[in-house]
Design a protein around this motif. Structure first.
Motif, short mmCIF file in Angstrom:
data_model
loop_
_atom_site.label_atom_id
_atom_site.label_comp_id
_atom_site.label_asym_id
_atom_site.label_seq_id
_atom_site.Cartn_x
_atom_site.Cartn_y
_atom_site.Cartn_z
N THR A 135 -18.33 26.42 29.54
CA THR A 135 -18.93 27.44 28.67
C THR A 135 -18.39 28.84 28.93
OG1 THR A 135 -20.72 27.61 30.25
CG2 THR A 135 -21.11 26.20 28.32
N ASP A 136 -17.69 29.01 30.05
CA ASP A 136 -17.13 30.33 30.35
C ASP A 136 -15.96 30.18 31.31
OD1 ASP A 136 -19.58 29.61 31.88
OD2 ASP A 136 -18.95 31.26 33.15
N VAL A 167 -23.73 24.54 42.76
CA VAL A 167 -24.35 25.63 43.52
C VAL A 167 -25.84 25.66 43.18
CG1 VAL A 167 -22.24 27.02 43.67
CG2 VAL A 167 -23.76 27.29 41.70
N ALA A 179 -23.52 21.95 31.60
CA ALA A 179 -22.68 23.10 31.26
C ALA A 179 -22.12 23.64 32.56
CB ALA A 179 -23.52 24.17 30.58
N ALA A 180 -20.86 24.07 32.53
CA ALA A 180 -20.23 24.56 33.75
C ALA A 180 -19.26 25.68 33.44
CB ALA A 180 -19.49 23.40 34.45
N GLY A 181 -18.99 26.47 34.45
CA GLY A 181 -17.98 27.51 34.32
C GLY A 181 -16.62 26.95 34.73
N VAL A 207 -17.76 24.87 38.00
CA VAL A 207 -18.95 25.12 38.83
C VAL A 207 -20.19 25.14 37.94
CG1 VAL A 207 -18.60 27.65 38.68
CG2 VAL A 207 -20.02 26.71 40.51
N GLY A 208 -21.26 24.55 38.49
CA GLY A 208 -22.52 24.53 37.76
C GLY A 208 -23.69 24.36 38.72
N MET A 209 -24.87 24.26 38.14
CA MET A 209 -26.09 24.28 38.96
C MET A 209 -26.88 22.97 38.88
SD MET A 209 -27.20 28.10 37.78
CE MET A 209 -25.95 29.41 37.71
N TYR A 213 -15.92 32.95 43.22
CA TYR A 213 -14.99 32.21 42.34
C TYR A 213 -13.67 31.95 43.06
CZ TYR A 213 -18.08 32.68 38.30
OH TYR A 213 -19.14 32.59 37.44
N CYS A 244 -14.00 31.50 34.56
CA CYS A 244 -14.38 32.24 35.76
C CYS A 244 -13.14 32.79 36.46
CB CYS A 244 -15.18 31.32 36.67
SG CYS A 244 -16.57 30.54 35.83
N LEU A 252 -25.24 33.89 38.74
CA LEU A 252 -23.85 33.42 38.60
C LEU A 252 -23.07 33.86 39.83
CD1 LEU A 252 -23.89 34.10 34.85
CD2 LEU A 252 -23.45 31.88 35.86
N1 HPA Z 1 -21.42 29.34 37.15
C1 HPA Z 1 -20.60 30.00 36.33
N2 HPA Z 1 -20.52 29.78 35.05
C2 HPA Z 1 -21.30 28.84 34.52
C3 HPA Z 1 -22.18 28.13 35.30
C4 HPA Z 1 -22.26 28.38 36.69
O1 HPA Z 1 -23.02 27.79 37.43
N3 HPA Z 1 -22.82 27.27 34.47
C5 HPA Z 1 -22.33 27.47 33.24
N4 HPA Z 1 -21.41 28.44 33.26
#
Ligand code: HPA
Length: 270
Positions: A232-233, A185, A111-113, A207-209, A196, A235, A190
């Protein structure tokens, strides 16, 4: 390390994990792929010698072996993150084990932003390249040269042939699959608006972890590797709202059927 790897691999072979073709790391948004697998064997992480111990409440923490679309697969249900306190070597240990078991390809989801604001939440992004912002490398340890080349090449960490297959499948199934650069990251917090802005400036689309350590080690071991993010979101530093974890999970769930189609069809065609 080699002694530990051998011990873990021997244990899994004794449990029937024989000669898998493909390794899969199920991140957020791909958990239900498990339901499509004809499962032959499964072992909890905490029963596997030398494995890091599972902690994340969202994941069940199991290694699964079975058949999927005519291929033998070994699947990580639940992955390890550095934000849980694991080292980069812990995070990537299972990749080394899957390689010893015999995989030639590693497939990863996460999942990533969305940093690229042309991408919307609930959509998917094929990772074409990455930026490692986790502050270290899973290859930075004594003795790494006994497991592969220390100065591992990163000119093409994501397999071009697999990625073009993913794109063809997406077209055939009317799936909107973006392409872009994933920045990793540490988390777990967040990002700030300033972060961002920086991520956009340095060329990240998402971006994700997770994911980057596993992909680095896959390349260290000369595996073919590919990864897909569920966005998923959004930024947007100029319009940033507090992130709601339930919204993130809902977006991941929304994209899951498309993600499953992509992975199943790809595996059929590998
Ligand atoms: N950063 C911002 N939004 C996110 C992330 C992240 O690491 N992972 C999923 N949504």
């Amino acid at each position: 390390m080699i002694k530990y790897i051998t011990e873990t691999t021997d244990y899994l072979i004794s449990k029937g994990f024989e000669n898998p073709d493909i390794g899969i790391i199920l991140g957020t948004g791909l958990g239900q792929l498990v339901d499509e697998i004809d499962i032959l064997h499964e072992v909890s992480y905490n029963h596997i010698p030398n494995f890091p111990t599972a902690t994340v409440e969202f994941h069940k923490g199991k290694l699964i072996y079975g058949n999927l679309e005519g291929k033998k697969v070994v699947v990580m249900q639940g992955r390890f993150h550095i934000y849980e306190g694991y080292s980069l070597q812990d995070v990537t240990y299972p990749v080394r084990i899957m390689q010893q078991l015999g995989i030639h390809t590693l497939l990863v989801s996460n999942a990533a932003g969305a940093i690229n604001l042309n991408f919307k939440k609930g959509e998917l992004m094929l990772i074409e390249d990455h930026i490692n912002l986790q502050g270290s490398s899973p290859l930075a340890f004594k003795g790494v040269e006994h497991l592969g080349e220390r100065f591992a090449d990163m000119s093409a960490p994501y397999d071009a042939d697999i990625n073009s297959k993913f794109e063809t499948i997406a077209k055939e199934h009317n799936i909107n699959l973006h392409k872009g650069v994933y920045a990793s990251v540490v988390g777990p917090q967040l990002e700030t608006r300033a972060e961002y802005r920086m991520l956009k400036t340095i060329g990240a689309d998402a971006v994700g972890m997770s994911t980057v350590p596993e992909i680095i080690v896959a390349n260290h071991l000369k595996l073919k590797a590919a990864a897909v993010s569920v966005l998923t979101d959004e930024c947007d530093p100029n319009n940033l709202k507090p992130v709601d974890i339930n919204d993130i999970l809902a977006m991941a769930a929304k994209a899951e059927p498309d993600m499953i189609t992509l992975f199943k069809e790809l595996i059929k065609n590998l």
